[in-house]
Design a protein around this motif. Structure first.
Motif, short mmCIF file in Angstrom:
data_model
loop_
_atom_site.label_atom_id
_atom_site.label_comp_id
_atom_site.label_asym_id
_atom_site.label_seq_id
_atom_site.Cartn_x
_atom_site.Cartn_y
_atom_site.Cartn_z
N UNK A 83 23.01 4.32 10.43
CA UNK A 83 22.14 3.85 9.35
C UNK A 83 22.40 4.61 8.05
N UNK A 84 22.60 5.91 8.13
CA UNK A 84 22.84 6.72 6.94
C UNK A 84 24.07 6.20 6.18
N UNK A 85 25.14 5.92 6.91
CA UNK A 85 26.35 5.39 6.29
C UNK A 85 26.07 4.04 5.63
N UNK A 86 25.40 3.15 6.33
CA UNK A 86 25.10 1.83 5.79
C UNK A 86 24.22 1.92 4.54
N UNK A 87 23.22 2.79 4.58
CA UNK A 87 22.31 2.96 3.45
C UNK A 87 23.07 3.49 2.23
N UNK A 88 23.85 4.52 2.41
CA UNK A 88 24.61 5.08 1.29
C UNK A 88 25.60 4.06 0.71
N UNK A 89 26.20 3.28 1.57
CA UNK A 89 27.13 2.26 1.12
C UNK A 89 26.39 1.23 0.26
N UNK A 90 25.23 0.79 0.72
CA UNK A 90 24.42 -0.16 -0.06
C UNK A 90 23.98 0.45 -1.39
N UNK A 91 23.50 1.67 -1.34
CA UNK A 91 23.02 2.32 -2.56
C UNK A 91 24.14 2.50 -3.58
N UNK A 92 25.34 2.79 -3.12
CA UNK A 92 26.47 2.97 -4.05
C UNK A 92 26.82 1.67 -4.76
N UNK A 93 26.42 0.54 -4.17
CA UNK A 93 26.66 -0.77 -4.77
C UNK A 93 25.43 -1.29 -5.51
#
Length: 125
Positions: free
Chosen positions: A107-117
């Motif tokens: 989840x942490x990876x997915x969240x950071x990926x979304x936030x970066x976009x």
């Protein structure tokens, strides 16, 4: 500090493949269940980073409570609980919680990926 050696077989069943991470209760390992056709699973080791007998006893109670709750939960987004077991060595006892392994990003990876976009998760996600 790793308390489990890679390649070790715990509980006459689980071969440790690699360390996945660590948290408040201890370390998490990817393992294969040699009694189930080398199926992948996750072992959560109870190794709290706290001092004092009463604090450790409380942490152990919470860890075992987590196992009991996971045993009762049946949901497609929660890895299935397999077992809680102990490994006794001459100078220490280790407690492990075993769950199914789910391949994919955390989840942490997915969240950071979304936030970066500049994106967020939708409610259904």
């Amino acid at each position: 500090m790793n308390t489990v050696n890679l390649g070790a077989i715990l509980g006459d069943r689980y071969r440790i493949l690699r360390k996945l991470g660590e948290g408040g209760f201890g370390n998490t390992y990817l393992a294969e269940d040699i009694n189930r056709f080398n199926e992948l699973c996750v072992l959560k080791e109870f190794a709290p980073k706290i001092q004092g007998e009463s604090a450790i006893a409380k942490a152990q109670e919470l860890f075992q409570r987590e196992a009991g709750i996971l045993y009762q939960l049946q949901h497609p987004q929660i890895p299935k609980f397999r077992e809680l077991f102990t490994v006794k060595l001459p100078d220490h006892e280790f407690i492990f919680l075993v769950q199914d392994y789910v391949e994919g990003q955390n989840y942490r990876y997915l969240l950071r990926n979304r936030q970066s976009q500049g994106l967020t998760f939708s409610e259904p996600e």
